[in-house]
Design a protein around this motif. Structure first.
Motif, PDB file in Angstrom:
ATOM      1  N   ASP A  16       0.843  -1.212   0.000  1.00 11.53           N
ATOM      2  CA  ASP A  16       0.000   0.000   0.000  1.00 11.53           C
ATOM      3  C   ASP A  16       0.873   1.255   0.000  1.00 11.53           C
ATOM      4  O   ASP A  16       0.453   2.313  -0.480  1.00 11.53           O
ATOM      5  CB  ASP A  16      -0.996  -0.001   1.158  1.00 11.53           C
ATOM      6  N   ASP A  17       2.116   1.151   0.478  1.00 15.25           N
ATOM      7  CA  ASP A  17       3.060   2.267   0.348  1.00 15.25           C
ATOM      8  C   ASP A  17       3.375   2.514  -1.123  1.00 15.25           C
ATOM      9  O   ASP A  17       3.512   3.663  -1.554  1.00 15.25           O
ATOM     10  CB  ASP A  17       4.371   1.958   1.089  1.00 15.25           C
ATOM     11  N   ASN A  41       6.977  -2.916   7.259  1.00 16.21           N
ATOM     12  CA  ASN A  41       6.475  -4.020   6.442  1.00 16.21           C
ATOM     13  C   ASN A  41       7.604  -4.967   6.035  1.00 16.21           C
ATOM     14  O   ASN A  41       7.377  -6.148   5.746  1.00 16.21           O
ATOM     15  CB  ASN A  41       5.804  -3.478   5.179  1.00 16.21           C
ATOM     16  N   HIS A  84       2.808  -8.629   2.822  1.00 18.21           N
ATOM     17  CA  HIS A  84       3.364  -7.831   1.719  1.00 18.21           C
ATOM     18  C   HIS A  84       4.324  -8.631   0.831  1.00 18.21           C
ATOM     19  O   HIS A  84       4.852  -8.095  -0.134  1.00 18.21           O
ATOM     20  CB  HIS A  84       4.118  -6.618   2.281  1.00 18.21           C
ATOM     21  N   ALA A 127       3.752   7.144   6.437  1.00 20.38           N
ATOM     22  CA  ALA A 127       2.832   6.005   6.320  1.00 20.38           C
ATOM     23  C   ALA A 127       3.530   4.741   6.808  1.00 20.38           C
ATOM     24  O   ALA A 127       3.489   3.696   6.156  1.00 20.38           O
ATOM     25  CB  ALA A 127       2.388   5.866   4.867  1.00 20.38           C
ATOM     26  N   MET A 153      -0.449   8.226   8.265  1.00 18.94           N
ATOM     27  CA  MET A 153      -1.328   7.061   8.208  1.00 18.94           C
ATOM     28  C   MET A 153      -0.924   6.238   9.420  1.00 18.94           C
ATOM     29  O   MET A 153       0.146   5.610   9.449  1.00 18.94           O
ATOM     30  CB  MET A 153      -1.130   6.245   6.928  1.00 18.94           C
ATOM     31  N   ASN A 162      -5.626  -3.495  13.812  1.00 19.98           N
ATOM     32  CA  ASN A 162      -5.283  -4.588  12.883  1.00 19.98           C
ATOM     33  C   ASN A 162      -4.106  -5.440  13.368  1.00 19.98           C
ATOM     34  O   ASN A 162      -3.756  -6.404  12.710  1.00 19.98           O
ATOM     35  CB  ASN A 162      -5.061  -4.074  11.449  1.00 19.98           C
ATOM     36  N   GLU A 168      -3.227  -0.177  15.759  1.00 17.95           N
ATOM     37  CA  GLU A 168      -2.927  -0.182  14.320  1.00 17.95           C
ATOM     38  C   GLU A 168      -1.424  -0.432  14.160  1.00 17.95           C
ATOM     39  O   GLU A 168      -0.616  -0.010  15.001  1.00 17.95           O
ATOM     40  CB  GLU A 168      -3.364   1.172  13.739  1.00 17.95           C
ATOM     41  N   ALA A 169      -1.041  -1.054  13.032  1.00 15.07           N
ATOM     42  CA  ALA A 169       0.338  -1.550  12.875  1.00 15.07           C
ATOM     43  C   ALA A 169       1.421  -0.466  13.004  1.00 15.07           C
ATOM     44  O   ALA A 169       2.429  -0.675  13.687  1.00 15.07           O
ATOM     45  CB  ALA A 169       0.481  -2.257  11.531  1.00 15.07           C
ATOM     46  N   ASN A 170       1.247   0.679  12.355  1.00 15.43           N
ATOM     47  CA  ASN A 170       2.317   1.684  12.381  1.00 15.43           C
ATOM     48  C   ASN A 170       2.530   2.235  13.796  1.00 15.43           C
ATOM     49  O   ASN A 170       3.674   2.447  14.219  1.00 15.43           O
ATOM     50  CB  ASN A 170       2.021   2.842  11.417  1.00 15.43           C
ATOM     51  N   HIS A 246      -5.434   2.048   2.840  1.00 17.93           N
ATOM     52  CA  HIS A 246      -4.468   2.539   3.833  1.00 17.93           C
ATOM     53  C   HIS A 246      -3.642   3.769   3.392  1.00 17.93           C
ATOM     54  O   HIS A 246      -4.131   4.870   3.384  1.00 17.93           O
ATOM     55  CB  HIS A 246      -3.508   1.427   4.266  1.00 17.93           C
ATOM     56  N   ASP A 247      -2.352   3.541   3.038  1.00 19.07           N
ATOM     57  CA  ASP A 247      -1.388   4.649   2.939  1.00 19.07           C
ATOM     58  C   ASP A 247      -1.773   5.720   1.919  1.00 19.07           C
ATOM     59  O   ASP A 247      -1.513   6.906   2.125  1.00 19.07           O
ATOM     60  CB  ASP A 247       0.010   4.103   2.611  1.00 19.07           C
TER      61      ASP A 247
HETATM   62  C1  BDR Z   1      -0.297   0.332   7.878  1.00 15.08           C
HETATM   63  O1  BDR Z   1       0.577  -0.737   8.272  1.00 15.08           O
HETATM   64  C2  BDR Z   1       1.358  -1.149   7.182  1.00 15.08           C
HETATM   65  O2  BDR Z   1       1.358  -2.546   7.094  1.00 15.08           O
HETATM   66  C3  BDR Z   1       0.750  -0.538   5.959  1.00 15.08           C
HETATM   67  O3  BDR Z   1       1.733  -0.246   4.985  1.00 15.08           O
HETATM   68  C4  BDR Z   1       0.119   0.717   6.482  1.00 15.08           C
HETATM   69  O4  BDR Z   1       1.060   1.755   6.553  1.00 15.08           O
HETATM   70  C5  BDR Z   1      -1.737  -0.128   8.006  1.00 15.08           C
HETATM   71  O5  BDR Z   1      -2.027  -0.436   9.333  1.00 15.08           O
END
Ligand code: BDR
Ligand code: CA
Length: 332
Positions: A16-17, A41, A84, A127, A153, A162, A168-170, A246-247
Motif C-alpha cells: 500500500d506504500d 512491512n 506484503h 505512512a 497514516m 489490525n 494499528e500496525a504503524n 491505507h497509505d
Molecule cells: C499500515 O501498516 C502497514 O502494514 C501498511 O503499509 C500501512 O502503513 C496499516 O495499518
C-alpha cells in the motif's frame, strides 16, 4: 490553480506504500521532493531497495534517505512477509537494475536538513512507524515550526485495530515514537483505520490500470497488489479479492481534505501493557481530566473519522489513470 504540496514521504514499502507513492507521483499538485525509509512491512534495507526500485521503474529521480532499522526502544518485530511478501512487493520474480542513488544522510538528518533549508514549506506524509520522525525531533526540537504540516497514516479510534484489538500496525511498531510525534505540537492530521477500512480497492482496479498503461511500474504494482489482496482474501473474506487503501489515503487527504470528516483533540499512544500501540483520542474536549498526560492546552490532532468512499476511489482511479509514467530508468 491549486498549490503544489512539497512532500517528504516517510515509508516502509510495502504494497500500500507503493500505491501511495505512485498516487503522489501521479498527482499534479504533489511534488515528492524526497523519500525516507524505515523498518516496518520489511527491513529498512529492503524498504530502501523498494523505494529506489519503484521510483526508478516509474522513470523518476527522487532522493531516498535510509532511516531507522528498529524502534526507539521496543524490541524489533519480524516483518510480515505473509501480508506484503518477503520482498515487500508480493515476491517479485525478477527485478531490473534501476539507476538511483541513496542519500548520504540518514532519514532523520535528511528531514531536518530539508526542513531547515525550506522552513514552513515542506509537508511530511508518514505512512510507516514514526521512528524517523521521533529521531528527527530529537535532533531538531523546533521541527514542528519548520515543517508546514504532518499527515500520518497511523492509529485508530473507534475501528478495531489490525495488530491487536486496539492497535494499528504503524503505531504499534513503535509506540514510543508515535507518542512523541502525537505530542510534538505540529500541525498534525491522523488518517487511521477509522477511514482506511472504509476504502476497499478490488484487485481488478490494478489489473485495469496495468492494462491501460502497459508499463513496468503498473505491472509491478499489479503483482504486488495481487499478493496483498490474497492475504486480505484470507484474513477478511468478506472483502473478496481486494485490499484496504491505507497509505494512499494520507495523500488523498493532502489534496482533497473535504472528503473527510474530522474530530479534533489530544491524541496519546499507549507505550506498554496490553493496550500497547493504542491511539487514544480525547473526544470529550471540554472535560478537564486530572490525569497526567491529558492536561488542557495540548496541541490537538485532526483525526479523520469518516470518509467519502466513492469520491476517494474516483480520485485514486483518475489520478493513477492519468498520463504520469515516464521511461523506466534501467541500467542497460
Ligand atoms: C499500515 O501498516 C502497514 O502494514 C501498511 O503499509 C500501512 O502503513 C496499516 O495499518
Ligand atoms: Ca506503510
Amino acid at each position: 490553480m491549486n498549490a503544489t504540496h512539497k512532500v517528504i514521504f516517510d515509508t516502509d514499502p510495502g504494497v500500500d506504500d507503493a500505491m501511495a507513492l505512485y498516487f503522489a507521483l501521479a498527482h499534479p499538485n504533489i511534488d515528492v521532493v524526497g523519500i525516507t525509509t524505515v523498518f516496518g512491512n520489511v527491513t529498512v534495507q529492503q524498504a530502501t531497495e523498494n523505494a529506489l526500485y519503484l521510483v526508478g521503474i516509474a522513470g523518476y529521480k527522487i532522493p531516498v534517505a535510509q532511516g531507522a532499522p528498529v524502534p526507539l526502544s521496543k524490541a524489533a518485530g519480524i516483518p510480515p512477509g505473509f501480508i506484503h511478501g518477503d520482498d515487500g512487493l508480493g515476491n517479485l520474480k525478477t527485478r531490473s537494475t534501476v539507476k538511483g542513488r541513496l542519500e548520504k544522510y540518514s532519514a532523520a538528518e535528511y528531514i531536518v536538513a530539508m526542513a531547515r533549508a525550506h522552513p514552513g514549506e515542506i509537508t511530511l506524509v508518514a505512512a510507516a512507524p514514526q521512528t524517523n520522525l521521533g529521531l528527527a525531533l530529537k535532533i531538531e526540537p523546533d521541527l514542528p515550526k519548520l515543517l508546514k504540516k504532518v499527515i500520518l497514516m497511523a492509529g485508530t479510534v473507534i475501528e478495531p485495530g489490525n495488530v491487536s484489538p486496539v492497535a494499528e500496525a504503524n503505531a504499534w511498531n513503535d509506540p514510543d515514537a508515535a507518542d512523541l510525534v502525537f505530542t510534538a505540537g505540529w500541525d498534525l492530521t491522523m488518517v487511521g483505520l477509522d477511514v482506511t477500512h472504509r476504502v476497499v480497492l478490488p484487485c481488478h482496479f490494478f489489473d485495469a490500470l496495468a492494462k491501460k498503461h502497459n508499463h513496468l511500474a503498473t505491472t509491478t504494482l499489479l503483482h504486488a497488489t495481487d499478493f496483498y489482496c490474497s492475504f486480505y482474501g484470507m484474513a477478511r473474506p468478506e472483502l473478496g479479492h481486494a485490499c484496504f487503501a491505507h497509505d494512499v489515503l494520507a495523500f488523498v487527504y493532502l489534496v482533497a481534505p473535504e472528503l473527510f470528516k474530522i474530530q479534533e483533540g489530544c491524541v496519546r499512544v499507549a507505550t506498554a501493557g496490553i493496550a500497547n500501540g493504542q491511539t487514544m483520542l480525547d473526544r470529550h474536549g471540554k472535560l478537564s481530566y486530572p490525569q497526567p498526560g491529558w492536561e488542557p492546552g495540548r496541541t490537538p490532532t485532526r483525526v479523520c473519522m469518516q470518509v467519502d468512499t466513492d469520491a476517494c476511489i474516483r480520485l485514486i482511479e483518475s489520478t493513477l489513470g492519468s498520463n504520469w509514467l515516464r521511461k523506466p530508468l534501467i541500467e542497460e
